[in-house]
Motif scaffolding. Structure first.
Motif, PDB file in Angstrom:
ATOM      1  N   LEU A 167      -2.227   8.112  -6.577  1.00  0.00           N
ATOM      2  CA  LEU A 167      -3.246   7.308  -7.219  1.00  0.00           C
ATOM      3  C   LEU A 167      -4.561   8.082  -7.345  1.00  0.00           C
ATOM      4  CD1 LEU A 167      -2.557   3.840  -5.524  1.00  0.00           C
ATOM      5  CD2 LEU A 167      -2.071   4.504  -7.893  1.00  0.00           C
ATOM      6  N   THR A 168      -4.860   8.884  -6.336  1.00  0.00           N
ATOM      7  CA  THR A 168      -6.083   9.691  -6.400  1.00  0.00           C
ATOM      8  C   THR A 168      -5.973  10.772  -7.466  1.00  0.00           C
ATOM      9  OG1 THR A 168      -6.476   9.284  -4.039  1.00  0.00           O
ATOM     10  CG2 THR A 168      -7.634  11.129  -5.060  1.00  0.00           C
ATOM     11  N   GLU A 169      -4.840  11.459  -7.524  1.00  0.00           N
ATOM     12  CA  GLU A 169      -4.652  12.513  -8.521  1.00  0.00           C
ATOM     13  C   GLU A 169      -4.677  11.962  -9.949  1.00  0.00           C
ATOM     14  OE1 GLU A 169      -1.062  14.562  -7.647  1.00  0.00           O
ATOM     15  OE2 GLU A 169      -1.842  15.527  -5.817  1.00  0.00           O
ATOM     16  N   LEU A 170      -4.101  10.803 -10.137  1.00  0.00           N
ATOM     17  CA  LEU A 170      -4.043  10.208 -11.478  1.00  0.00           C
ATOM     18  C   LEU A 170      -5.269   9.357 -11.791  1.00  0.00           C
ATOM     19  CD1 LEU A 170      -0.280   9.147 -11.476  1.00  0.00           C
ATOM     20  CD2 LEU A 170      -1.301  11.130 -12.607  1.00  0.00           C
ATOM     21  N   ASN A 171      -6.163   9.224 -10.798  1.00  0.00           N
ATOM     22  CA  ASN A 171      -7.392   8.446 -10.969  1.00  0.00           C
ATOM     23  C   ASN A 171      -7.058   7.000 -11.367  1.00  0.00           C
ATOM     24  OD1 ASN A 171     -10.149   7.918 -10.975  1.00  0.00           O
ATOM     25  ND2 ASN A 171     -10.435   8.635 -13.090  1.00  0.00           N
ATOM     26  N   LEU A 172      -6.188   6.378 -10.601  1.00  0.00           N
ATOM     27  CA  LEU A 172      -5.748   5.022 -10.871  1.00  0.00           C
ATOM     28  C   LEU A 172      -6.062   4.131  -9.680  1.00  0.00           C
ATOM     29  CD1 LEU A 172      -2.203   5.675 -12.392  1.00  0.00           C
ATOM     30  CD2 LEU A 172      -4.277   5.036 -13.637  1.00  0.00           C
ATOM     31  N   PRO A 173      -6.348   2.831  -9.945  1.00  0.00           N
ATOM     32  CA  PRO A 173      -6.557   1.907  -8.828  1.00  0.00           C
ATOM     33  C   PRO A 173      -5.226   1.505  -8.220  1.00  0.00           C
ATOM     34  CG  PRO A 173      -6.749   0.740 -10.897  1.00  0.00           C
ATOM     35  CD  PRO A 173      -6.571   2.192 -11.251  1.00  0.00           C
ATOM     36  N   ASP A 174      -5.285   0.877  -7.085  1.00  0.00           N
ATOM     37  CA  ASP A 174      -4.064   0.391  -6.459  1.00  0.00           C
ATOM     38  C   ASP A 174      -3.508  -0.757  -7.315  1.00  0.00           C
ATOM     39  OD1 ASP A 174      -2.013  -0.473  -4.909  1.00  0.00           O
ATOM     40  OD2 ASP A 174      -3.207  -0.793  -3.088  1.00  0.00           O
ATOM     41  N   PRO A 175      -2.312  -0.641  -7.874  1.00  0.00           N
ATOM     42  CA  PRO A 175      -1.802  -1.686  -8.765  1.00  0.00           C
ATOM     43  C   PRO A 175      -1.614  -3.028  -8.074  1.00  0.00           C
ATOM     44  CG  PRO A 175      -0.057  -0.125  -8.223  1.00  0.00           C
ATOM     45  CD  PRO A 175      -1.327   0.448  -7.704  1.00  0.00           C
ATOM     46  N   SER A 176      -1.451  -3.029  -6.758  1.00  0.00           N
ATOM     47  CA  SER A 176      -1.251  -4.290  -6.046  1.00  0.00           C
ATOM     48  C   SER A 176      -2.531  -5.096  -5.928  1.00  0.00           C
ATOM     49  CB  SER A 176      -0.679  -4.025  -4.655  1.00  0.00           C
ATOM     50  OG  SER A 176      -1.567  -3.220  -3.894  1.00  0.00           O
ATOM     51  N   THR A 177      -3.692  -4.490  -6.275  1.00  0.00           N
ATOM     52  CA  THR A 177      -4.975  -5.193  -6.177  1.00  0.00           C
ATOM     53  C   THR A 177      -5.489  -5.661  -7.532  1.00  0.00           C
ATOM     54  OG1 THR A 177      -6.208  -3.102  -6.385  1.00  0.00           O
ATOM     55  CG2 THR A 177      -5.611  -3.830  -4.154  1.00  0.00           C
ATOM     56  N   LEU A 178      -4.737  -5.467  -8.595  1.00  0.00           N
ATOM     57  CA  LEU A 178      -5.190  -5.858  -9.922  1.00  0.00           C
ATOM     58  C   LEU A 178      -5.279  -7.369 -10.043  1.00  0.00           C
ATOM     59  CD1 LEU A 178      -3.123  -3.366 -12.131  1.00  0.00           C
ATOM     60  CD2 LEU A 178      -5.537  -3.203 -11.484  1.00  0.00           C
TER      61      LEU A 178
END
Length: 204
Positions: free
Chosen positions: A47-58
């Motif tokens: 998630l850090t490398e792809l600069n993405l948020p945690d999908p479970s918190t959307l």
């Protein structure tokens, strides 16, 4: 279109189909290799490398489209889609009217599913079988009607002879008529007798 033009058209279509098949095969290989590499890393690092948020918190209103990219691991995409369905009441409301809600694979896992559907013909085999059964039923009905008519003809031929036999039997069993008795002439009848009364006088 001339034969030569038709040949080259088919040839170009074949080359394009082969190119598309090669591209799909290459993309599948890239995806498989990428997923194998992602499997060796933990979720937080990816998630850090792809600069993405945690999908479970959307939550509702967040941007779920970032997880639909081909470079995103499949496991993150699935988690994001689950959160999307739960975040929106319209999507989360299952009314049971979707034909894909049922599991049609129950009891058929690993089995060959036979169908009457044919490419380019649809359910032609099923339609032909129904037509064959309809024709067979019609032929059976015609045969039954012919048998009934033949039986009626046989009865009609036997009936006159049977009627004659019955009539003759009735005549034989009927009692013979007796000749009327001769009438007795009135002269031969005995005359009617009359009673005579005689009174004797006696002295006082």
């Amino acid at each position: 279109m001339s034969a030569a033009g038709s040949f080259w058209a088919r040839r170009r279509a074949g080359v394009e189909a082969e190119a598309q098949a090669d591209r799909r095969a290459a993309e599948a290989e890239d995806t498989q290799a990428r997923e194998a590499a992602y499997a060796e890393q933990d979720d937080a690092t990816l998630l850090t490398e792809l600069n993405l948020p945690d999908p479970s918190t959307l939550q509702d209103g967040d941007d779920f489209s970032v997880f639909m990219s081909r470079e995103v691991p499949e496991r993150f995409r699935k988690i994001a889609l689950r959160r999307l369905w739960r975040s929106n009441p319209v999507l989360a409301c299952v009314d049971g009217l979707n034909e894909y809600d049922d599991d049609y694979t129950i009891g058929m896992s690993g089995q060959v599913v036979k169908t009457a559907y044919q490419v380019g013909k649809g359910m032609m085999a099923h339609v032909e079988e129904m037509e064959r059964q309809k024709e067979a039923k019609a032929e059976a009905q015609i045969a039954a009607d012919d048998a009934v008519e033949a039986a009626e003809d046989d009865v009609a031929e036997v009936s006159p002879a049977a009627d004659d036999a019955e009539h003759q039997a009735a005549e034989e069993t009927q009692p013979a008529e007796t000749e009327p008795a001769e009438e007795t002439p009135l002269a031969a009848v005995a005359p009617r007798r009359r009673m005579a009364f005689r009174f004797e006088e006696t002295g006082a």
